[in-house]
Every structure is written in C-alpha cells, then in structure tokens.
Write an enzyme that holds these catalytic residues in place. Structure first.
Site, PDB file in Angstrom:
ATOM      1  CG  ASP A   1      -1.974  -0.997   1.250  1.00 51.27           C
ATOM      2  OD1 ASP A   1      -2.123  -1.704   0.242  1.00 51.27           O
ATOM      3  OD2 ASP A   1      -2.695  -1.088   2.255  1.00 51.27           O
TER       4      ASP A   1
ATOM      5  CG  MET B   1     -11.129   4.367   6.018  1.00 54.14           C
ATOM      6  SD  MET B   1     -11.431   3.042   4.792  1.00 54.14           S
ATOM      7  CE  MET B   1     -12.033   1.683   5.818  1.00 54.14           C
TER       8      MET B   1
ATOM      9  CE  LYS C   1      -4.665   8.150  -0.757  1.00 50.01           C
ATOM     10  NZ  LYS C   1      -5.250   9.505  -0.828  1.00 50.01           N
TER      11      LYS C   1
END
Lengths: 259, 259
Positions: free
Chosen positions: A34, A165, A55
């Site tokens: 990543d 997130m 990402k």
C-alpha cells in the site's frame, strides 16, 4: 509458480508488524505494498523489489483489478511474493478480491494477520475496548453515506464503537448515534496516524463531535480512527491494591483522582 | 522502579507476536504470563524469570487482584517487567485492572498490542471479516448468561459477529440470534486453538449451532471462537482476471466453482 503472502503491516510503526510478517519480508523477492505503508517497514525487505500499489482507502474497483493482476503476475515470475497491506488484511482490507484472484489463478497463498488500528489506538489511549461493567462488546465499522440513523442502530451496535475511515463523516456519525439514543455526553476519542511519529489524540464528547468540534483538528492527510463509548472515558483511579485486601469491596477506597 | 510492558502475545503461534513484543521479551527481567501462553513464546525471553499467573478465561476477581500485586511488586524489584497476555490486552484482556493498579502505584507502563483471535481466525479460514456488498461491520463480543435475545440484538449487532469464550453457550447464542431475526442458514465458522498445531475449524449453519451440532466436536481444553455471518460462507470463485478486462462487468465471467 511462487507463493503469495498477504501480510498485515499493522497500524504504522515498523515494529508493530508480526515476527512472521517481518521474517517473510526478509526473504521476499517482490513486495507489493500500500502507498500508505511507513517507509521504515520496507527496510525489513532488503532484497525485494518494492512496488507501491494504490492507496489503502478510496481505491476504485479498476485499481483493485490492476493490483490483483500485478500480484498474480509477480507470483508467476518470483518465488516469494509479499502483498503488504496496512492494518489487518481481513478487516477493511479488500483481501477478498485478492484471494479470489489468486484462487482463480491456482496460486498458493497464505494470510498473515496484522494489528488493526482499533487495537493499536486503544493501546495508545490506554483505554481497554472492553471493560468490566461498562463494555462487553466492540463493533468495528465504516460509515456509509447511505446509512441513516435507523441503519446505524440496526447494523452497528455494541458497547464500544470504532469507526474506520470516518473522518469526513464524523459529525454525521455522531448525530446519527445521538438520534439512535446514545447520550450526547458519551466519550469520544480520536486517534490519528496511530503508532507513527505523527500520532495525535483528541478526546471530546459525542455532542462535540456532532457539532463539528473535531473537524478543524483532524488532518486530512492522515488516517484517523473514531472511538465512541463509555470505555473511552477518563479513568478514575483506585488506590493501590493492598496485599491484605482479599474482598472486592475496594470501591470504597476510590481516590477519585482522574488519570 | 522498573517499567511494565503489557504485551499482547497474539493468538498462540510464537511468531504471531509483534516484533516490538518479541524485542521486549528479549530484554525482560521478569515475564508474568497467562497460563495459556504457548511455551515456545517464552523462548523469546531467555534471561527472564517466568511466572505463570492465572488462566486467560474465567479467572476470578481475587485472582486478578493477586496478579495486579505481583506485577507491581515485580516492577519495584526489576527494570523490565513484561505482563504477557493472550490475544490483545485491550480486548477481553482485563488490562484495565492492571493499568489501574500500575497507575495507583505510580509505575510507568506501556501497552503493546497483539493479534486478536478474530483476525488470526479469519486468516486461517481465509475469510475476510468485512466483505464488499456483504459485510461492512464486525462485532466482537462475549456472551452473558444474563442476556436475552432482545439484548443480543440491541447490544451486539453487526454484519459479522465474533463471539469469544462462547463454547459452552454456543447453542444459546445461536438460538438468540435466530429469535432476533438472523436466518437459520447463516454461515458459522468455529476456529479452535487458532494458529497452534492443535488448530481445527468447523463450518456449519446457525441452525446447526442452535441444535448443538458443534458441541461434541468442540474440545473444552482449547480456546475457540464463534464466527457468524454471511462473510463466512464458502467463496464462489470468479475466473482469473484478464489484462484487457478494464470494466467491472467481470461478474459475467463467474465460474461458479466453490472454494
């Protein structure tokens, strides 16, 4: 045909990868990682070719499709291929797509778990996610813009709530939780860039989060975790346990100091 | 005064501890470890005095009280004291009691997270806890005998459910979840002694779990984890991704093979 290891890199700090993960990196021929992986983590893999692949958050299906192809192609050319993913591969890691691609191509693979941000953030905060008499369960979730408060209540409910997130939708999450019956005074902790040199923490209440109090503080360039529940309250200290105190009536000794 | 490290040992396998945890064990003067820690894990600490302190599950308050005292006493005599706990300290680990005791005694400490069984079990099963279009959230819980089905619905709800220490109450948990509206056909996976040489897995349905189908299979001497939800279904494989397939319409290519 090589073998592919889907390895969880953990929350950020290079030494929070597992021993197994670090040993596999040391013998890897290729590491597809990543983009958000801390650079120091890649020092475990001195002999590997390192390829940054997208990402951790917000990547589109087509990008995932291309990552799958890169992993499969690498396994056809090399013996030990590592796919290094932030956190744990099995939690918000889209490992499923990669496992499917490997299975379809008949390539051997193994999953090596990683420390997920919820655990590392609890360690940083020194707050246990479960707490006797306070929190018996933990939900790990992401927020969907499509969700309404009824759905949050139905779909995600536990004593401690951890949102991955959730930065941009933090006020919305907080409002929905209050609409669903959580008290505005419920403690909230936010941990940003957990375990890295850039780590920061903020504590507030659900009401404050709903009012947008965290939004200016939050850095859009860093990953952050929202932790919501009474388990994240300031700790009221009890006096030191005594050798002769064999009863559980120590609550009378509470010193009412705040951690 | 020494410093105490509360370290998560992970699910069992010695190499599933973090690099940080292993390095701290290497310099530890004393290691106070759960009785259930795999013996190989203690080889990381050649110079330390090792003290087994109580079982991971089912320990009583008085036992915890005595553990707290042992940790505090060790820190008064030694430089580097490790409290090694199965799984992650902050999840069903009773770290709170130990942190309180250390804070009350004014002893410096640090938490080092560990791989919790839910992550390691998902890795063993090769099933992602979250799955696009299937599971957006995970709840980690224990079962309380006092809970009724209404409480399970209210307190613990997510797309994927993971119950720790649920072996004896597995049929009851399953029945309560069905009463609360989960389909009897919901997939269930049980992972026992995850990541150790004794690891075993069983897959069944919620209905089968409620009927007691797992109870004879389960070994009371081993820790086990119940994983419930559509994310734990057998995987339907898609054909290998092609380089020229840039659309996401690959669903037409489903080969309908079962993993």
């Amino acid at each position: 045909m090589g073998k592919v290891y889907l390895i969880g890199a953990g929350p950020g700090a290079a030494d929070l990868i597992t021993v197994r993960g670090a040993r596999l990196l040391a013998v890897a021929d290729v590491v597809l990682h990543d983009a958000l992986i801390e650079p120091a983590m890649l020092d475990y893999a001195p002999k590997a070719r390192k390829i940054a692949v997208g990402k951790r958050c917000g990547k589109r299906s087509t990008a995932q499709h291309f990552i799958n192809k890169q992993i499969v192609d690498a396994a056809r050319e090399h013996g030990v291929v590592v796919r290094l993913k932030g956190g744990d591969p099995m939690l918000f890691g889209r490992a499923d797509e990669e496992m499917r691609a490997l299975e379809a191509a008949g390539i051997e693979y193994e999953i090596v778990p990683g420390i997920t941000a919820a655990l590392a953030s609890a360690a940083s905060l020194r707050r246990s996610l479960t707490l006797r008499g306070v929190s018996r369960s933990v939900a790990l979730a992401t927020h969907s813009r499509a969700a309404d408060s009824a759905e949050i209540r139905e779909q995600v409910n536990a004593d401690s709530l951890v949102f991955y997130m959730g930065r941009d939708s933090a006020p919305e999450i907080a409002q929905q939780l209050m609409d669903a019956g959580r008290a505005g005074s419920t403690p909230v902790a936010i941990v940003e860039a957990c375990s890295t040199p850039r780590e920061r923490t903020l504590t507030l209440t659900l009401e404050g989060l709903a009012a947008g109090d965290a939004q200016l503080w939050l850095d859009p360039a860093q990953p952050s975790l929202l932790m919501i529940g009474d388990a994240f309250a300031e700790r009221v200290l009890m006096s030191e346990p005594r050798a002769d105190d064999s009863s559980s009536a120590a609550s009378g000794e509470r010193a009412l100091r705040v951690a």
